[in-house]
Design a protein around this motif. Structure first.
Motif, short mmCIF file in Angstrom:
data_model
loop_
_atom_site.label_atom_id
_atom_site.label_comp_id
_atom_site.label_asym_id
_atom_site.label_seq_id
_atom_site.Cartn_x
_atom_site.Cartn_y
_atom_site.Cartn_z
N ASN A 18 -1.70 4.57 -5.03
CA ASN A 18 -1.99 3.05 -3.56
C ASN A 18 -2.95 2.17 -4.68
O ASN A 18 -2.74 0.86 -4.02
CB ASN A 18 -2.51 3.02 -2.63
CG ASN A 18 -1.13 3.97 -1.74
OD1 ASN A 18 -0.37 3.69 -2.45
ND2 ASN A 18 -2.00 4.69 -0.85
N GLN A 31 -0.15 -0.18 3.68
CA GLN A 31 0.77 -0.93 4.17
C GLN A 31 1.99 -1.78 3.18
O GLN A 31 0.99 -2.42 2.35
CB GLN A 31 1.11 -1.18 5.54
CG GLN A 31 0.43 0.00 6.06
CD GLN A 31 0.42 -0.47 7.69
OE1 GLN A 31 0.81 -1.11 8.08
NE2 GLN A 31 -1.02 0.87 9.08
N ASP A 32 2.94 -1.89 3.89
CA ASP A 32 3.96 -2.87 2.79
C ASP A 32 3.51 -4.21 3.16
O ASP A 32 3.61 -5.41 2.88
CB ASP A 32 5.26 -2.55 3.00
CG ASP A 32 5.67 -2.81 4.43
OD1 ASP A 32 4.61 -2.95 5.44
OD2 ASP A 32 6.72 -2.89 5.28
N ALA A 58 -3.74 6.04 3.70
CA ALA A 58 -2.99 6.21 3.82
C ALA A 58 -1.78 7.09 2.48
O ALA A 58 -2.50 7.22 1.66
CB ALA A 58 -2.39 4.79 3.55
N GLN A 61 2.10 5.00 -1.12
CA GLN A 61 3.31 3.78 -0.59
C GLN A 61 3.80 3.11 -1.77
O GLN A 61 3.54 3.34 -3.26
CB GLN A 61 2.36 2.46 -0.64
CG GLN A 61 1.59 1.74 0.55
CD GLN A 61 1.89 2.03 1.93
OE1 GLN A 61 2.77 1.69 2.86
NE2 GLN A 61 1.80 3.77 2.79
N THR A 76 5.51 -4.86 -2.50
CA THR A 76 5.92 -4.65 -1.65
C THR A 76 7.55 -4.83 -1.19
O THR A 76 7.71 -6.14 -1.09
CB THR A 76 5.30 -4.55 -0.28
OG1 THR A 76 5.39 -5.30 0.15
CG2 THR A 76 3.22 -4.31 -1.00
N TYR A 183 1.95 -9.96 7.95
CA TYR A 183 3.16 -9.01 8.91
C TYR A 183 3.41 -10.64 9.28
O TYR A 183 4.61 -10.75 10.61
CB TYR A 183 2.03 -8.95 10.05
CG TYR A 183 1.38 -7.36 10.01
CD1 TYR A 183 2.50 -6.31 10.07
CD2 TYR A 183 0.28 -7.43 9.47
CE1 TYR A 183 2.10 -5.24 9.34
CE2 TYR A 183 -0.45 -6.09 8.18
CZ TYR A 183 1.13 -4.84 8.56
OH TYR A 183 0.40 -3.55 8.39
N SER A 189 2.54 -5.51 15.92
CA SER A 189 2.13 -4.34 14.03
C SER A 189 0.90 -4.62 12.86
O SER A 189 0.47 -3.55 12.39
CB SER A 189 3.38 -4.41 12.41
OG SER A 189 4.91 -3.58 14.31
N ALA A 193 -1.96 -2.13 12.83
CA ALA A 193 -2.39 -1.79 11.24
C ALA A 193 -3.79 -1.87 11.11
O ALA A 193 -4.65 -1.28 9.90
CB ALA A 193 -2.06 -2.62 9.65
#
Length: 812
Positions: A18, A31-32, A58, A61, A76, A183, A189, A193
């Motif tokens: 990652n 995360q994305d 994580a 990804q 991403t 986000y 979300s 995160a």
């Protein structure tokens, strides 16, 4: 080495797959839509955990990179991070739109404390009258991870290191260390995160969700027990008994321990400050163990107030044991200084000072730290250490641990509950608290505990007291508290003209809400959803950002608090925005309908209630247990509202020492055909039934249905229905394990015009005025053949008071 239970489990090392490098940058894709961005000219990046961020482990990804002569892009599935040599020129791209990577549109998070605040304005802790303010500073609320432009940045470069041995260490690495939350307007979300890298919100004990009694007052054991008996006799249930700092010796230390005569009022001996103490005051509590036992027999949990800054002095009962643990000679009577950076002190602090008190009956600690942010380690805030290690220590002997303390920065949600400090008793404070509480969810801090009613100064107003209580009932924690003035208290019987009697009903309601609140606590822990959420979490209408005192509460309820005085007509006005959908006020039964853009509306409420709306198809479970405590109830009221919806109630055996969990699912379904309506409620349970009473009664009440034919099906077979005549369609049934219950109500559905006429009758019954004129007005309204005609008559007739007209406008 720290004792094993004081070592937090951390997983700070990121998966190498990652991580990418470009020039002085290191990027970690977590995360994305969550990326870590570090920049260090010396290439000294941080791999260890910080006091805020515990987890970077994580899974791999999916992303790609693209490099040009002057830029590097990380791509991403959701966003693009465009790096430039100059950090200020870096950008994040969401939905094709490039944005700066900063907090210019941040929706804010929370603050360390509200000590000395009147609303959002600082007036100091000295007893100044409001008109004599010498300083007016607006509170500075830190950044959260939610932003109106979709990008929020969490800077972590100043946070110290947390080692695998549980100890705090200096910063390892240099340069910048930022977490970019991209986000958009998916705020839920974004907060989840945050939890992924800092840790989830723990489940809080069920008992924390009832009514707390607290007062800064030098109670004696007899006075405190008399108070508890009085509350019990007046059917005011509690779950937590708080004893403020006067449980220990706090006054006249010179006289009590002959400090002056012995010449020990010197820095070597620690002075005679009375804020810190660990020895029960025997003049107030001659036999503290017997006192604690009697409080426990009332089914209450106990917390004591701590001010640990002065360490441990020679006159404390446990001084000798503490001195030995620290390698000191007890006969020296030297002060053992408070130092939460010293691992030896930390271990002894819990084992020698707090554990003996806990064995006597103390359940958890209220850490009242007000002494600043400096410590023996540069950059280490003692408040963080107190919160972190106290919470871990409480977890050693409690399945569901708890502390009460101030906010200590990003990651503080790991240590519930938050104590917001000493606010001023005013309407401004009341108006500010709903916004402050909801906004804290943006940084994951979901369990604020305020001094309900305000802490100090201000004016005693019966109406304001009750509105504070009503807000407290729909706050995360309902902890009544006030300052140490002999003429101030929060007992309901001290508030006249009916306010105190109404307050009692609201305190009983809080107790009833415990099943609903505990379910929300579970969802917060398991799913990352806050008990109190700003409107913009669920609705993206611009109005959702404007109405800052409204909030979603526990997933089913929309709370629109009353934060201003009533007018001369006896009604308070709440200038509100109701989101799209069908809603019912759980107190008045008034139904509201709002289209796609919602509805601006002025709601009128008398002293007895505030607007609390439940969505169509909602289910609200209430405990009918009597008395103190927070056990899973044997008898419950299940309030079901017309429409389609589903709700799952969570229960466990933590209060009874059992390990199981039980989920009770409520499926609410509505159908209508040819003016005939059917509301169907299906109830199923899964999990360990042993955590609840073997046979429990559900009193199911279909709140929107005044009357209808009620049928009961058990495991899909119709059986005799124990219907009840009340103000709505109702049935009582005994619930057993491993069975499905379906209740159906068939009734004649009402048109909006028919509902308006019924509401008009109810409004005019309650309205003051000439009864003959009210009857004449109702006859006129009853003749209306359309809503438009009804509205015209309601607005035009002189036989209805202006207040009654305003009430009718609510539903039109």
């Amino acid at each position: 080495m720290l004792d094993k239970h004081l070592i937090a489990k951390i997983q700070p090392y990121a998966n190498e797959k990652n991580i990418v490098f470009w020039r002085d940058y290191r990027v970690t894709v977590l995360q994305d839509r969550l990326l870590r961005l570090e920049k260090s000219g010396n290439k000294k990046f941080r791999d260890d955990a910080t006091l805020s961020v515990f987890y970077r482990n994580a899974k791999p990804q999916r992303f790609s990179t693209r490099e040009t002569s002057d830029s590097f892009t990380v791509i991403t599935d959701f966003c693009k991070l465009v790096l430039k040599e100059n950090r200020k020129d870096c950008r994040i791209v969401i939905d094709g739109k490039s944005r700066k990577i900063d907090n210019s549109a941040n929706l804010k998070g929370t603050a360390r404390t509200l000590d000395g605040y009147d609303g959002d304005t600082y007036v100091g802790l000295t007893p100044l009258r409001k008109k004599d303010k010498t300083k007016e500073d607006r509170i500075v609320i830190g950044s959260g991870v939610c932003s109106k432009n979709g990008v929020a940045v969490l800077s972590d470069e100043k946070s110290l290191t947390l080692g695998f041995d549980g100890a705090v260490k200096p910063i390892q690495g240099d340069g910048t260390d930022e977490y970019i939350f991209a986000y958009g307007d998916d705020y839920v979300s974004a907060v989840k995160a945050l939890f992924a890298i800092t840790g989830s919100v723990p489940l809080i004990p069920r008992f924390a969700l009832g009514n707390w009694w607290s007062r800064y007052h030098a109670y004696s054991d007899e006075e405190y027990l008399r108070l508890l008996n009085s509350l019990e006799e007046q059917d005011i249930p509690l779950t937590v008994a708080t004893i403020d700092m006067d449980w220990h010796y706090s006054k006249d230390l010179d006289k009590e321990f002959h400090i002056t005569e012995l010449g020990k009022n010197t820095p070597f001996y620690g002075g005679n400050n009375g804020w810190t103490g660990y020895t029960w005051n025997k003049s107030l509590f001659p036999d503290h163990r017997a006192f604690l036992k009697k409080v426990k027999e009332k089914n209450l949990k106990i917390t004591l107030n701590l001010h640990p800054a002065d360490g441990v002095r020679w006159f404390e009962e446990n001084y000798a044991n503490m001195a030995k643990a620290m390698g000191l000679d007890p006969s020296s009577e030297q002060q053992i200084k408070f130092d939460m950076s010293d691992e030896n002190f930390i271990n002894a602090y819990f084992s020698e000072l707090h554990r003996p008190l806990e064995k006597d009956g103390v359940d958890f600690w209220w850490i009242d730290w007000q002494q600043g942010t400096k410590s023996e380690v540069t950059g280490l805030d003692p408040l963080w250490s107190l919160n972190h290690y106290h919470y871990l220590d409480n977890a050693q002997n409690h399945r569901v641990p708890l502390i009460l303390s101030r906010y200590c920065g990003v990651g503080a949600h790991r240590y519930p509950l938050g104590f917001s400090g000493d606010t001023v008793i005013t309407w401004d404070t009341l108006k500010f608290l709903p916004y402050f509480t909801a906004t804290a969810s943006n940084i994951g801090y979901t369990w604020w505990s305020h001094d309900i009613g305000g802490h100090m100064r201000g004016d005693k107003e019966n109406e304001m007291y009750l509105r504070h209580i009503q807000n407290g009932v729909f706050s995360p924690i309902n902890r009544l508290h006030c300052s140490n003035a002999a003429v101030m208290t929060k007992e309901p019987w001290a508030y006249g003209n009916g306010a105190g009697e109404i307050a009692k009903k609201w305190l009983r309601l809080r107790h009833k809400l415990i099943p609903y609140l505990y379910t929300a606590a579970y969802n917060s822990h398991k799913n990352g959803t806050a008990l109190v959420e700003p409107l913009y979490y669920r609705w993206k209408n611009p109005e959702a950002y404007s109405y800052k005192t409204e909030y979603f509460f526990g997933g089913e309820l929309l709370v629109l608090p009353v934060t201003g005085k009533m007018k001369k007509d006896g009604f308070a006005r709440v200038y509100s925005w109701i989101p799209e959908g069908e809603w019912t006020d759980i107190f008045t039964g008034t139904e509201y309908s709002a289209g796609k853009n919602g509805k601006k509306i002025t709601l009128l409420r008398q002293l007895e209630s505030i607007p609390v709306l439940i969505k169509a198809g909602g289910v609200l479970p209430l405990s009918l247990n009597k008395g103190n405590g927070a056990e899973n109830p044997k008898v419950m009221e299940i309030c079901a509202y017309s429409g389609n919806g589903a709700y799952t109630m969570y229960e466990d055996g933590a209060e009874s020492g059992k390990s199981g969990e039980l989920f009770t699912e409520f499926i609410n379904e509505y159908a209508e055909k040819g003016g005939k309506a059917t509301q169907r409620l299906t109830i199923r349970t899964t999990g360990d039934w042993s955590v609840v009473p073997e046979k429990r009664t559900f009193k199911v009440r279909f709140k929107n249905i005044s009357a209808g034919k009620v049928s009961l099906f058990v495991d899909k077979k119709e059986t005799v229905a124990n219907t009840v005549l009340t103000d709505c369609a109702a049935i009582d049934l005994v619930i057993e394990a491993n069975k499905e219950y379906r209740i159906e109500v068939k009734y004649n559905s009402l048109s909006p015009l028919e509902k308006a006429k019924r509401y008009a009758c109810k409004t005019l019954i309650c309205a003051e005025g000439d009864n003959l004129k009210k009857q004449e007005a109702y006859k006129s309204l009853e003749k209306a053949e359309s809503l438009e005609e009804f509205a015209k008559i309601a607005d035009g007739t002189e036989l209805i008071s202006s207040t009654a007209k305003d009430c009718l406008k609510e539903i039109l």
